[in-house]
Design a protein around this motif. Structure first.
Motif, short mmCIF file in Angstrom:
data_model
loop_
_atom_site.label_atom_id
_atom_site.label_comp_id
_atom_site.label_asym_id
_atom_site.label_seq_id
_atom_site.Cartn_x
_atom_site.Cartn_y
_atom_site.Cartn_z
N ASP A 2 0.85 -1.25 -0.03
CA ASP A 2 -0.15 -0.07 0.06
C ASP A 2 0.79 1.23 0.10
N ILE A 3 0.48 2.05 -0.87
CA ILE A 3 1.29 3.41 -0.97
C ILE A 3 0.31 4.30 -0.64
N THR A 4 0.72 5.40 0.31
CA THR A 4 0.01 6.34 0.95
C THR A 4 0.02 7.68 0.44
N GLN A 5 -0.82 8.58 0.54
CA GLN A 5 -0.82 9.90 0.08
C GLN A 5 0.35 10.69 0.85
N GLU A 6 0.27 10.51 2.15
CA GLU A 6 1.28 10.96 2.94
C GLU A 6 2.74 10.63 2.42
N LEU A 7 2.96 9.17 1.88
CA LEU A 7 4.20 8.93 1.39
C LEU A 7 4.58 9.90 0.13
N ILE A 8 3.85 9.99 -0.67
CA ILE A 8 3.99 10.89 -1.81
C ILE A 8 4.10 12.15 -1.34
N ASP A 9 3.30 12.82 -0.57
CA ASP A 9 3.30 14.05 -0.31
C ASP A 9 4.82 14.34 0.37
N TYR A 10 5.47 13.78 1.29
CA TYR A 10 6.79 13.56 1.73
C TYR A 10 7.77 13.57 0.73
N LEU A 11 7.62 12.61 -0.30
CA LEU A 11 8.65 12.35 -1.37
C LEU A 11 8.81 13.60 -2.10
N LYS A 12 7.60 14.12 -2.42
CA LYS A 12 7.58 15.38 -3.26
C LYS A 12 8.30 16.55 -2.84
N LYS A 13 8.23 16.51 -1.41
CA LYS A 13 9.02 17.56 -0.74
C LYS A 13 10.43 17.24 -0.87
N LYS A 32 18.71 14.09 -10.32
CA LYS A 32 17.46 14.71 -9.70
C LYS A 32 16.29 14.36 -10.55
N SER A 33 16.49 14.19 -11.64
CA SER A 33 15.35 13.73 -12.65
C SER A 33 15.06 12.15 -12.18
N GLY A 34 15.94 11.62 -11.89
CA GLY A 34 15.71 10.05 -11.80
C GLY A 34 14.96 10.05 -10.20
N GLN A 35 14.99 10.85 -9.19
CA GLN A 35 14.44 11.05 -8.14
C GLN A 35 13.01 11.34 -8.46
N ALA A 36 12.85 12.66 -9.08
CA ALA A 36 11.33 12.99 -9.44
C ALA A 36 10.74 11.79 -10.31
N SER A 37 11.58 10.94 -10.99
CA SER A 37 10.73 10.10 -11.93
C SER A 37 10.20 8.70 -10.89
N VAL A 38 10.92 8.37 -9.92
CA VAL A 38 10.47 7.59 -9.03
C VAL A 38 9.29 7.94 -7.89
N VAL A 39 9.07 9.37 -7.76
CA VAL A 39 8.00 9.78 -7.11
C VAL A 39 6.80 9.80 -8.00
N LYS A 40 7.03 10.23 -9.40
CA LYS A 40 5.78 10.25 -10.22
C LYS A 40 5.35 8.72 -10.34
N HIS A 41 6.26 7.75 -10.44
CA HIS A 41 5.96 6.22 -10.51
C HIS A 41 5.13 6.01 -9.32
N LEU A 42 5.57 6.13 -8.22
CA LEU A 42 4.71 5.82 -6.87
C LEU A 42 3.59 6.68 -6.92
N LYS A 43 3.25 7.89 -7.50
CA LYS A 43 2.01 8.44 -7.45
C LYS A 43 0.95 7.89 -8.36
N GLN A 44 1.67 7.36 -9.65
CA GLN A 44 0.94 6.56 -10.49
C GLN A 44 0.25 5.33 -10.06
#
Length: 64
Positions: A2-13, A32-44
């Motif tokens: 389970d992925i939570t919105q709280e996790l996504i919010d934390y990672l985006k920050k 940095k692009s790779g980091q952002a890509s992982v966050v996008k993937h988890l959000k998806q």
């Protein structure tokens, strides 16, 4: 998993998806692009997870 919105919010920050600084080295830009890509993937995956729960509830007639 389970992925939570709280996790996504934390990672985006922690790893914001922003334009690179003109002084950044190429390696830093790609990193940095790779980091952002992982966050996008988890959000998806979170969106898919939430959509699957919604669909499951509709199919089972458990909509509230």
């Amino acid at each position: 998993m389970d992925i939570t919105q709280e996790l996504i919010d934390y990672l985006k920050k922690q790893f914001p998806d922003k334009s690179p600084d003109i002084n950044d080295k190429e390696r830093t830009v790609w990193f940095k692009s790779g980091q952002a890509s992982v966050v996008k993937h988890l959000k998806q995956k979170l969106d898919e997870q939430n959509n699957n729960v919604l669909n499951r509830n509709i199919i089972q007639g458990d909509v509230r």
